[in-house]
Design a protein around this motif. Structure first.
Motif, PDB file in Angstrom:
ATOM      1  N   SER A  54      12.988-111.587  29.887  1.00  0.00           N
ATOM      2  CA  SER A  54      13.188-110.307  29.190  1.00  0.00           C
ATOM      3  C   SER A  54      11.993-109.953  28.305  1.00  0.00           C
ATOM      4  O   SER A  54      12.038-108.978  27.551  1.00  0.00           O
ATOM      5  CB  SER A  54      14.469-110.343  28.354  1.00  0.00           C
ATOM      6  N   PRO A 101       6.201-121.142  31.144  1.00  0.00           N
ATOM      7  CA  PRO A 101       7.626-121.334  30.855  1.00  0.00           C
ATOM      8  C   PRO A 101       8.346-119.985  30.958  1.00  0.00           C
ATOM      9  O   PRO A 101       7.829-118.961  30.488  1.00  0.00           O
ATOM     10  CB  PRO A 101       7.638-121.837  29.406  1.00  0.00           C
ATOM     11  N   GLN A 104      19.297-107.411  21.351  1.00  0.00           N
ATOM     12  CA  GLN A 104      19.803-106.356  22.244  1.00  0.00           C
ATOM     13  C   GLN A 104      19.752-106.832  23.704  1.00  0.00           C
ATOM     14  O   GLN A 104      20.528-106.390  24.544  1.00  0.00           O
ATOM     15  CB  GLN A 104      18.984-105.068  22.063  1.00  0.00           C
ATOM     16  N   SER A 105      18.853-107.758  24.001  1.00  0.00           N
ATOM     17  CA  SER A 105      18.704-108.312  25.352  1.00  0.00           C
ATOM     18  C   SER A 105      19.629-109.502  25.605  1.00  0.00           C
ATOM     19  O   SER A 105      19.458-110.218  26.591  1.00  0.00           O
ATOM     20  CB  SER A 105      17.259-108.780  25.524  1.00  0.00           C
ATOM     21  N   GLY A 111      12.224-118.100  30.531  1.00  0.00           N
ATOM     22  CA  GLY A 111      13.637-118.181  30.155  1.00  0.00           C
ATOM     23  C   GLY A 111      14.440-117.284  31.074  1.00  0.00           C
ATOM     24  O   GLY A 111      14.898-117.692  32.137  1.00  0.00           O
ATOM     25  N   THR A 145      17.486-116.104  26.895  1.00  0.00           N
ATOM     26  CA  THR A 145      17.942-117.491  26.746  1.00  0.00           C
ATOM     27  C   THR A 145      17.605-118.055  25.365  1.00  0.00           C
ATOM     28  O   THR A 145      16.699-117.560  24.676  1.00  0.00           O
ATOM     29  CB  THR A 145      17.247-118.389  27.784  1.00  0.00           C
TER      30      THR A 145
HETATM   31  C1  LIG Z   1      16.322-104.312  26.723  1.00  0.00           C
HETATM   32  C2  LIG Z   1      15.637-105.322  25.838  1.00  0.00           C
HETATM   33  C3  LIG Z   1      16.061-105.483  24.532  1.00  0.00           C
HETATM   34  C4  LIG Z   1      15.441-106.429  23.711  1.00  0.00           C
HETATM   35  N1  LIG Z   1      15.941-106.602  22.453  1.00  0.00           N
HETATM   36  C5  LIG Z   1      15.416-107.567  21.657  1.00  0.00           C
HETATM   37  C6  LIG Z   1      15.960-107.810  20.356  1.00  0.00           C
HETATM   38  O1  LIG Z   1      16.947-107.182  19.937  1.00  0.00           O
HETATM   39  N2  LIG Z   1      15.393-108.777  19.601  1.00  0.00           N
HETATM   40  C7  LIG Z   1      14.343-109.518  20.056  1.00  0.00           C
HETATM   41  O2  LIG Z   1      13.877-110.402  19.338  1.00  0.00           O
HETATM   42  N3  LIG Z   1      13.798-109.295  21.278  1.00  0.00           N
HETATM   43  C8  LIG Z   1      14.312-108.361  22.087  1.00  0.00           C
HETATM   44  N4  LIG Z   1      13.784-108.157  23.349  1.00  0.00           N
HETATM   45  C9  LIG Z   1      12.663-109.010  23.797  1.00  0.00           C
HETATM   46  C10 LIG Z   1      13.118-110.311  24.511  1.00  0.00           C
HETATM   47  O3  LIG Z   1      14.444-110.209  24.948  1.00  0.00           O
HETATM   48  C11 LIG Z   1      12.967-111.510  23.585  1.00  0.00           C
HETATM   49  O4  LIG Z   1      11.598-111.770  23.380  1.00  0.00           O
HETATM   50  C12 LIG Z   1      13.667-112.791  24.085  1.00  0.00           C
HETATM   51  O5  LIG Z   1      13.643-113.733  23.041  1.00  0.00           O
HETATM   52  C13 LIG Z   1      13.041-113.410  25.317  1.00  0.00           C
HETATM   53  O6  LIG Z   1      13.953-114.366  25.852  1.00  0.00           O
HETATM   54  P1  LIG Z   1      13.870-114.823  27.379  1.00  0.00           P
HETATM   55  O7  LIG Z   1      14.783-115.979  27.533  1.00  0.00           O
HETATM   56  O8  LIG Z   1      14.080-113.685  28.295  1.00  0.00           O
HETATM   57  O9  LIG Z   1      12.382-115.347  27.466  1.00  0.00           O
HETATM   58  P2  LIG Z   1      11.247-114.964  28.497  1.00  0.00           P
HETATM   59  O10 LIG Z   1      11.055-113.499  28.527  1.00  0.00           O
HETATM   60  O11 LIG Z   1      11.496-115.639  29.785  1.00  0.00           O
HETATM   61  O12 LIG Z   1       9.991-115.642  27.776  1.00  0.00           O
HETATM   62  C14 LIG Z   1       9.479-115.138  26.560  1.00  0.00           C
HETATM   63  C15 LIG Z   1       8.382-116.077  26.040  1.00  0.00           C
HETATM   64  O13 LIG Z   1       8.943-117.330  25.698  1.00  0.00           O
HETATM   65  C16 LIG Z   1       8.401-118.384  26.491  1.00  0.00           C
HETATM   66  N5  LIG Z   1       9.528-119.263  26.828  1.00  0.00           N
HETATM   67  C17 LIG Z   1      10.702-118.936  27.421  1.00  0.00           C
HETATM   68  N6  LIG Z   1      11.502-120.022  27.511  1.00  0.00           N
HETATM   69  C18 LIG Z   1      10.813-121.054  26.969  1.00  0.00           C
HETATM   70  C19 LIG Z   1      11.102-122.444  26.780  1.00  0.00           C
HETATM   71  N7  LIG Z   1      12.259-122.990  27.140  1.00  0.00           N
HETATM   72  N8  LIG Z   1      10.153-123.212  26.188  1.00  0.00           N
HETATM   73  C20 LIG Z   1       8.965-122.695  25.794  1.00  0.00           C
HETATM   74  N9  LIG Z   1       8.649-121.391  25.961  1.00  0.00           N
HETATM   75  C21 LIG Z   1       9.563-120.586  26.538  1.00  0.00           C
HETATM   76  C22 LIG Z   1       7.761-117.702  27.672  1.00  0.00           C
HETATM   77  O14 LIG Z   1       6.684-118.447  28.190  1.00  0.00           O
HETATM   78  C23 LIG Z   1       7.303-116.380  27.070  1.00  0.00           C
HETATM   79  O15 LIG Z   1       6.081-116.526  26.396  1.00  0.00           O
HETATM   80  C24 LIG Z   1      14.365-107.203  24.199  1.00  0.00           C
HETATM   81  C25 LIG Z   1      13.936-107.041  25.524  1.00  0.00           C
HETATM   82  C26 LIG Z   1      14.571-106.109  26.338  1.00  0.00           C
HETATM   83  C27 LIG Z   1      14.109-105.963  27.759  1.00  0.00           C
END
Ligand SMILES: Cc1cc2nc3c(=O)[nH]c(=O)nc-3n(C[C@H](O)[C@H](O)[C@H](O)COP(=O)(O)OP(=O)(O)OC[C@H]3O[C@@H](n4cnc5c(N)ncnc54)[C@H](O)[C@@H]3O)c2cc1C
Length: 531
Positions: A129, A124, A191-192, A126, A197
C-alpha cells in the motif's frame, strides 16, 4: 481461485471497477471538466509483456519463489496514483525478477542469504500500500521481492502486560480478528487498514486515524525481531527504557533498508465501549483551526479531532462548501465520555463554532446512543470507502500530501502552500482544486493533509503529476514543514524534500548503520538514503 489483490486497482480483484463503472465515470468527468473523456477497457494481464526473469532461484528456494506474470506485476509497485496508472497500462519496465513468499524464519533466512551472496537487491513487501514508491524494485541488475504475507499470525497474548507477539505480514483485519476473542485491539487503523500489514506499519511509522495521543505505530511497539543480512536483531521486551538510544526507534521508520521485520511484541488494549462524537461548524477555516489548537492544548485527548476545510467539508461531509467542520470524538473502554465531549464542545463554541445539542452523540455502551451524527456520519462513510481507482488513466490528476507544522507558523504556512499549489495547478492542469484537513493534531502543531486534483491530458498523467509533486515537495519543506507526516519517504520524497530536511550527518550515520547490517547494500536501495 481465491480472491487476489488486483494488480492495478486498490483492493481485491472482485472489487475492481467494471467497464460500466468506468464509462459512467468518464461521462461525469466530461461534464465536470468540459472535455471529451474516454475510458480505456479494463486491462487483461495476459497481454502484458514482462522482461524475462534475469535469475532463477536455487532448488531449495523454489517452493516459495514465483516468477509468473501475476506475481511479478502485482509486486512491481505500490498503490500510488502513478503505480496504478502504469499497471493499468500494462507498463512494467522494471518488475522484480523473483517474488518470494517465505513461510518460516528458516525460509526468510534462506532467501535473504541468497540475495546477500548473489548481490540481488531485496525489497521487503508487506501489502504494497506504499504511496511513496517504497516497494518498487530498484534499478539494479537483479531484484527479488520478499513478500511477508505468510507471516500472518498473532502468536501469543500476554494478558497481564496487555501485549501480543504478532507476525509482521498480517493484514489489519486478520490481526484484529485474532485479538478480538480475548477482548483486545491494537487500535491502529490507518485508512489503508484493510490492505496493509503490521511490518509495513512499523517500517513506515504509520499513523492511525485517531488524531491525538496514542495513534502512531511507534506508540504500540514494545520490541521488534528483524532479520538483517548480518544476522538477527531483537530488542528486549520493556515497557520503557532509558538505556541509551532505543534500538526499536532505529527500526521504526527504516522502510526496509536495514532488515526484514519478522515479528513484534505490540501493546494492545481493551476494546472501547464508551463513545461520544460531535461535529462543530465554523464560518471561517482559521477560526476552526484555532478551536482545534485550543482543544488539543486543553489536553482532553480526543480520539478524533479533525477539521475539514470548506471545500473538503462540502465534498466529504455534505456541507454547503462555505463552512469548515470540526469533528470531535472520544472513546474509552473504562469511562463515559459525556463530560469530555461537553468540555471540548464548550471550547469550540467559545471559539466561534456552531452545533445543536442534539448533534452531540453519546454512546455509553448501552446499545442506545443519544443524538444523531449528521455530517460526521457522512464524513466517516466517505473516509472508509476508498475509491479503487475508477478514474485511472482518464487524464485526471489527483493526489494527496501530508505534513506537519508548529502552531506559530500556522496559518502562514497554509497560505504559502495554497499560493504555490494554486500557481502550479493553474499552470499544469485545468480546474485544479486543493483542499485540506488535519489528520493529526499535537499541542505544538497540526498535521495538515492536502488533497488536490485537476484535469490533465490522457496519456500524460504521470509527467504532469510529477510537475505538481515537485512543487508540493519544495513548498512544504521551504515553508518549514516535514516532507511527510505519515506516508513515509520511499523514493518519492527524496531529492527536493527529505534530503533537504534531514541533517547531513544524520544521513551519514544511517549509512554507517546500514553498512554494518547490510554490508552489500542489497536491502531496498534508493529508499531513504543512497547507500
Ligand atoms: C488508500 C490508502 C490510504 C492510506 N492511509 C494511510 C494512513 O492512514 N496512515 C498511514 O500511515 N499510511 C497510509 N497509507 C500508506 C500506507 O498504507 C502505509 O505506508 C502502510 O504502513 C504500508 O503498509 P504495507 O504493509 O502495505 O507496506 P508496503 O507498502 O508493502 O511497504 C512499505 C515500506 O515498508 C517496507 N516493509 C514492508 N514490510 C516490511 C517488513 N516486514 N520489514 C521491513 N520492511 C518492510 C517496504 O520495503 C516499504 O519500504 C495509505 C495508503 C493508501 C493506498
Amino acid at each position: 481461485m481465491a480472491d487476489r489483490m488486483s494488480f492495478w486497482a486498490w483492493g481485491l480483484e472482485s472489487e475492481e471497477p467494471t467497464d460500466a463503472d468506468r464509462n459512467a465515470m468518464a461521462n461525469q468527468l466530461s461534464e465536470r471538466y468540459g472535455v471529451e473523456v474516454t475510458a480505456k477497457p479494463i486491462p487483461d494481464l495476459a497481454d502484458a509483456e514482462l522482461r524475462p526473469p534475469r535469475i532463477t532461484p536455487p532448488d531449495n528456494l523454489a517452493e516459495f519463489c514465483f516468477t509468473d506474470t501475476y506475481e511479478r506485476a502485482r509486486h512491481a509497485g505500490g498503490a500510488h496514483f502513478t503505480d496504478r496508472t502504469r499497471a493499468f497500462n500494462l507498463d512494467f519496465p522494471n518488475p522484480p525478477d523473483v517474488v518470494s513468499h517465505p513461510r518460516t524464519e528458516g525460509e526468510l533466512e534462506a532467501i535473504l542469504d541468497w540475495c546477500h551472496e548473489g548481490g540481488h537487491a531485496a525489497v521487503p513487501f508487506g501489502a504494497g500500500s506504499s504511496v511513496v514508491w517504497g516497494v518498487a524494485p530498484p534499478d539494479t541488475p537483479t531484484s527479488v521481492t520478499i513478500a511477508m504475507d505468510r507471516f500472518d499470525q498473532v502468536l501469543e497474548i500476554d494478558e497481564t502486560s496487555r501485549a501480543a507477539r504478532i507476525q509482521a505480514g498480517v493484514y489489519g483485519p486478520a490481526l484484529e480478528a485474532q485479538l478480538k476473542p480475548s477482548g483486545h485491539t491494537l487500535r491502529h487503523f490507518p485508512q489503508s487498514f484493510r490492505f496493509s500489514t503490521l511490518g509495513g506499519w512499523i517500517a513506515t511509522r504509520s499513523g492511525g486515524h485517531y488524531a491525538t495521543n496514542h495513534t502512531h505505530i511507534d506508540d504500540f511497539v514494545e520490541s521488534i525481531r528483524m532479520l538483517t543480512p548480518n544476522g538477527w536483531w531483537e530488542s528486549r521486551r520493556l515497557p520503557g527504557s532509558g538505556a541509551g538510544p532505543s534500538p526499536d526507534r532505529m527500526v521504526i521508520g527504516s522502510e526496509g533498508i536495514l532488515g526484514i521485520i519478522s515479528e513484534a511484541w505490540m501493546r494492545i488494549q481493551a476494546r472501547p465501549t464508551f463513545r461520544a462524537t460531535a461535529g462543530v461548524v465554523f464560518d471561517s477555516w482559521y477560526a476552526g483551526t484555532d478551536a482545534v489548537r485550543q482543544i488539543v492544548q486543553a489536553k482532553l485527548w480526543p480520539a478524533n479531532l479533525r477539521i475539514l476545510d470548506p471545500a473538503e467539508a462540502g465534498r466529504a461531509a455534505g456541507l454547503e462548501g462555505d463552512q469548515a467542520l470540526v469533528i470531535i470524538a472520544f472513546e474509552s473502554a473504562e469511562l463515559s465520555q459525556a463530560a469530555a465531549i461537553a468540555a471540548a464542545v464548550e471550547i469550540a463554541r467559545g471559539a466561534g463554532g456552531h452545533i445543536d445539542d442534539d448533534n452531540i452523540v453519546i454512546d455509553d455502551g448501552t446499545g442506545s446512543p443519544t443524538g444523531h451524527e449528521g455530517a460526521v456520519g457522512e464524513w466517516r462513510r466517505s473516509f472508509i470507502g476508498v475509491d479503487p481507482g475508477t478514474a485511472t488513466s482518464m487524464g485526471v490528476l489527483a493526489d494527496t500530501f501530508e505534513t506537519s507544522i508548529t502552531w506559530d507558523r500556522w496559518p502562514d504556512f497554509d497560505a504559502t502552500v495554497r499560493e504555490e499549489m494554486g500557481r502550479v495547478l493553474a499552470e499544469v492542469c485545468s480546474k485544479g482544486e486543493l483542499s485540506c484537513r488535519f489528520t493529526h493534531v499535537y499541542p505544538d502543531g497540526p498535521a495538515p493533509y492536502y488533497t488536490w486534483s485537476g484535469m490533465g491530458r490522457q496519456g500524460s498523467e504521470i509527467s504532469m503529476w510529477q510537475e505538481v509533486k515537485d512543487a508540493a515537495n519544495e513548498v512544504v519543506v521551504r515553508a518549514g514543514g516535514t516532507s511527510t507526516h505519515h506516508h513515509a519517504v520511499g523514493r518519492m520524497h527524496r531529492p527536493n524534500a527529505y534530503d533537504v530536511q534531514r541533517p547531513d550527518l544524520f544521513a551519514d550515520s544511517i549509512r554507517a548503520v546500514k553498512r554494518t547490517l547490510d554490508p552489500n547494500g542489497i536491502l531496498n536501495p534508493g529508499v531513504l538514503i543512497d547507500p
